[in-house]
Write an enzyme that holds these catalytic residues in place. Sequence first.
Site, PDB file in Angstrom:
ATOM      1  CE  LYS A  22      -1.712   1.528   4.090  1.00 15.19           C
ATOM      2  NZ  LYS A  22      -1.425   2.926   4.466  1.00 15.19           N
ATOM      3  CG  ASN A  23       2.214   2.734   3.550  1.00 16.92           C
ATOM      4  OD1 ASN A  23       1.067   3.059   3.240  1.00 16.92           O
ATOM      5  ND2 ASN A  23       2.593   2.539   4.793  1.00 16.92           N
ATOM      6  CB  CYS A 115      -4.253  11.510  11.658  1.00 17.84           C
ATOM      7  SG  CYS A 115      -3.910   9.777  11.463  1.00 17.84           S
ATOM      8  NE  ARG A 120       0.130  10.368   9.997  1.00 15.75           N
ATOM      9  CZ  ARG A 120      -0.164   9.401   9.155  1.00 15.75           C
ATOM     10  NH1 ARG A 120      -1.366   8.890   9.150  1.00 15.75           N
ATOM     11  NH2 ARG A 120       0.727   8.930   8.323  1.00 15.75           N
ATOM     12  CG  ASP A 306       3.023   1.562   9.559  1.00 20.58           C
ATOM     13  OD1 ASP A 306       2.589   2.464  10.302  1.00 20.58           O
ATOM     14  OD2 ASP A 306       3.374   1.765   8.381  1.00 20.58           O
ATOM     15  NE  ARG A 398      -7.858   4.703   5.292  1.00 22.12           N
ATOM     16  CZ  ARG A 398      -7.819   5.994   5.487  1.00 22.12           C
ATOM     17  NH1 ARG A 398      -8.513   6.522   6.448  1.00 22.12           N
ATOM     18  NH2 ARG A 398      -7.090   6.755   4.725  1.00 22.12           N
TER      19      ARG A 398
HETATM   20  N1  EPU Z   1       6.521  14.547  10.922  1.00 24.01           N
HETATM   21  C1  EPU Z   1       6.743  15.861  11.210  1.00 24.01           C
HETATM   22  N2  EPU Z   1       6.667  16.795  10.196  1.00 24.01           N
HETATM   23  C2  EPU Z   1       6.389  16.418   8.912  1.00 24.01           C
HETATM   24  C3  EPU Z   1       6.165  15.060   8.619  1.00 24.01           C
HETATM   25  C4  EPU Z   1       6.238  14.132   9.657  1.00 24.01           C
HETATM   26  O1  EPU Z   1       6.999  16.218  12.359  1.00 24.01           O
HETATM   27  O2  EPU Z   1       6.345  17.292   8.043  1.00 24.01           O
HETATM   28  C5  EPU Z   1       6.604  13.535  11.995  1.00 24.01           C
HETATM   29  C6  EPU Z   1       5.331  12.721  12.156  1.00 24.01           C
HETATM   30  O3  EPU Z   1       4.383  13.393  12.967  1.00 24.01           O
HETATM   31  C7  EPU Z   1       5.861  11.446  12.765  1.00 24.01           C
HETATM   32  C8  EPU Z   1       7.205  11.267  12.089  1.00 24.01           C
HETATM   33  O4  EPU Z   1       7.566  12.571  11.615  1.00 24.01           O
HETATM   34  O5  EPU Z   1       6.059  11.618  14.158  1.00 24.01           O
HETATM   35  C9  EPU Z   1       7.222  10.295  10.942  1.00 24.01           C
HETATM   36  O6  EPU Z   1       6.111  10.554  10.074  1.00 24.01           O
HETATM   37  P1  EPU Z   1       6.198  10.301   8.512  1.00 24.01           P
HETATM   38  O7  EPU Z   1       6.147  11.599   7.803  1.00 24.01           O
HETATM   39  O8  EPU Z   1       7.347   9.394   8.204  1.00 24.01           O
HETATM   40  O9  EPU Z   1       4.831   9.529   8.251  1.00 24.01           O
HETATM   41  P2  EPU Z   1       4.080   9.533   6.855  1.00 24.01           P
HETATM   42  O10 EPU Z   1       5.060   9.623   5.775  1.00 24.01           O
HETATM   43  O11 EPU Z   1       2.970  10.488   6.887  1.00 24.01           O
HETATM   44  C10 EPU Z   1       4.187   6.959   6.411  1.00 24.01           C
HETATM   45  C11 EPU Z   1       3.222   5.832   6.274  1.00 24.01           C
HETATM   46  C12 EPU Z   1       2.614   5.509   7.624  1.00 24.01           C
HETATM   47  C13 EPU Z   1       3.749   5.149   8.589  1.00 24.01           C
HETATM   48  C14 EPU Z   1       4.760   6.300   8.658  1.00 24.01           C
HETATM   49  C15 EPU Z   1       5.971   5.985   9.515  1.00 24.01           C
HETATM   50  C16 EPU Z   1       2.363   6.049   4.027  1.00 24.01           C
HETATM   51  C17 EPU Z   1       1.222   6.333   3.150  1.00 24.01           C
HETATM   52  N3  EPU Z   1       2.163   6.188   5.327  1.00 24.01           N
HETATM   53  O12 EPU Z   1       3.431   8.063   6.879  1.00 24.01           O
HETATM   54  O13 EPU Z   1       1.801   4.366   7.435  1.00 24.01           O
HETATM   55  O14 EPU Z   1       3.231   4.908   9.874  1.00 24.01           O
HETATM   56  O15 EPU Z   1       5.229   6.603   7.327  1.00 24.01           O
HETATM   57  O16 EPU Z   1       6.630   4.866   9.051  1.00 24.01           O
HETATM   58  O17 EPU Z   1       3.426   5.671   3.567  1.00 24.01           O
HETATM   59  C18 EPU Z   1       0.030   2.882   7.876  1.00 24.01           C
HETATM   60  O18 EPU Z   1       0.301   2.301   6.811  1.00 24.01           O
HETATM   61  O19 EPU Z   1      -0.759   2.409   8.735  1.00 24.01           O
HETATM   62  C19 EPU Z   1       0.644   4.182   8.140  1.00 24.01           C
HETATM   63  C20 EPU Z   1       0.138   5.051   9.008  1.00 24.01           C
END
Ligand code: EPU
Length: 420
Positions: A22-23, A115, A120, A306, A398
Site C-alpha cells: 500500500k505505502n 488523524c 501528523r 506500523d 484501507r
Molecule cells: N513529521 C513531522 N513533520 C512532517 C512530517 C512528519 O513532524 O512534516 C513527523 C510525524 O508526525 C511522525 C514522524 O515525523 O512523528 C514520521 O512521520 P512520517 O512523515 O514518516 O509519516 P508519513 O510519511 O505520513 C508513512 C506511512 C505511515 C507510517 C509512517 C511511519 C504512508 C502512506 N504512510 O506516513 O503508514 O506509519 O510513514 O513509518 O506511507 C500505515 O500504513 O498504517 C501508516 C500510518
Amino acid sequence: MDKILIHGGRPLSGSIKVSGSKNSSLPILAATLLTPEPCVVQGVPDLSDTHYMLQILTHLGAQVERASGTVTVAAENIESVAPYEVVRKMRASVCVLGPLLGRCKEATVSLPGGCVIGDRPIDLHLTGFEALGAAVRVEGGNVKVFAPKLTGAVINLRGKFGPTVLGTDNVMMAAVLAEGVTVIEGAAQEPEVVDLANFLNKMGAKIEGAGTRRIIIEGVAALHGVEHAVIPDRIEAGTFLVAGAICGKEVTVKRVEPEHVRSITDVLGSCGFPINIADHAISILPNGEAKALELITEPYPGFPTDMQAQMCALLSTSDGISVVTDNIFPQRYMHVAELKRMGAQMQMEGGTAVIQGVDRLFGAQVMASDLRASAALVLAGLKADGITEVSRVYHIDRGYERLDEKLSELGAHIERVKEA
Ligand code: EPU
C-alpha cells in the site's frame, strides 16, 4: 458498515501470498502525474486507500484504468488543484503535492486533517518545497505551493521524530524536474522510498542514494512513461507472521522480501518463535506463549511503528511484562483500551505501553479506530476464547487486501457481516 466476527482459538496453518505494498503504491501512483505519457503500475492492492488515490488522479484530469492489480494512468492534461472533497478521506493524498509542483510548478491541495494516530504535520514537506524555491501559502484549509522555477538545493528533512517518509517522497518527486542538483539529508530509508526512487529512475529521473540517509537528485527536463511492479507489503507480511505466532502450527508468508521484514523476524525470534527464511518465503513455527520483551519503534531499518499495535496484541498473552514504546507516533495506542476490554492487562505511561501478559483473552465487541489498531484487534480475536466482533471494518479495508479471506485460508473461523 461491515463488521468482522472471529470465533477464537482455532489454530492457523498453511501459507498466504502477500499483496503489493500500500505505502509504495500510493506515492508511485501520485508520481504518474509527473509525465504526460501512460504509466503502468502492477501489483497495486485492491484497497480503499488505493481507490481514493485513483479518484484523486481522475479528479486532476488523468485517465485511469484498473484491471485487477494493474493500473494504467495517463496524465496527459492535468490540473493542479485537489479540493477537500477528494483528498479528505486519506492523509496520504498529500503526496500529490510534490509531483504537481514538479510538473505544473504549482499545486493547491487541501490540508490533511487530524488523524487518530497523532498530529501528523507536513511542515517538513513544506520546508523542502521552499528550499527548492517554491512559495508556500496556507489559507482556507488549503496549502498552495508555486514557483516560476524549481532549483536544486541541500535540504535536511530530519524532524524531531526522525525522518519523514512521505516528506522524502514529496521532495524527491518535486526535485526530479528541478534545475540542478538536490541533496536530501536525513532522508527516510524505508523500502517504499527506494521503490519510488526506482520508479522515478525508470521514468528517466537521476536519483542516487535512495535507501540511505542522503539522496542525491540531478534534475532532468522531462520524464517518460514506464511499467513497474510495486514491492510486496512488508507490514501485511509482518501482520501474518504475528498471526502465526499468536495461534499457529506453521504459517508461511510468500512473496515477501526477507530483508524488508528483518526487524520483525528478529523480534519474533526474540519472542521465542523459530523462523525459517527462504528466498521469498518466511515461515514461523509455534513455540507456546511469546516471551515478554522490550520493544521500541524506530525508522527503517528499525522496528516499524506500523507493527506496534499487532505486537501489543501478541505480547498481551506473553509470559511476563513487556514494555512497548512508539517513538514515531507516541499517541498511536487506540488499540490498548479495546484490548483491555478483551482481558489484556496494559497500562499507558506516556508513549509507552506496559503489558502484563495474561493467560487468556476473551472475545468481546470492540471497535476499530485506525488501520493497524484494527489488525491488532483481529489478531487478538484469533487468540481469544469465544467470539470477537470488530466493528468499523472500513479501517481494515484501507490497508489489508482480503484480510478475512486470507485468514480463513489459514484455518481461522472468521466472517464478515453487514452491520445493521
Ligand atoms: N513529521 C513531522 N513533520 C512532517 C512530517 C512528519 O513532524 O512534516 C513527523 C510525524 O508526525 C511522525 C514522524 O515525523 O512523528 C514520521 O512521520 P512520517 O512523515 O514518516 O509519516 P508519513 O510519511 O505520513 C508513512 C506511512 C505511515 C507510517 C509512517 C511511519 C504512508 C502512506 N504512510 O506516513 O503508514 O506509519 O510513514 O513509518 O506511507 C500505515 O500504513 O498504517 C501508516 C500510518
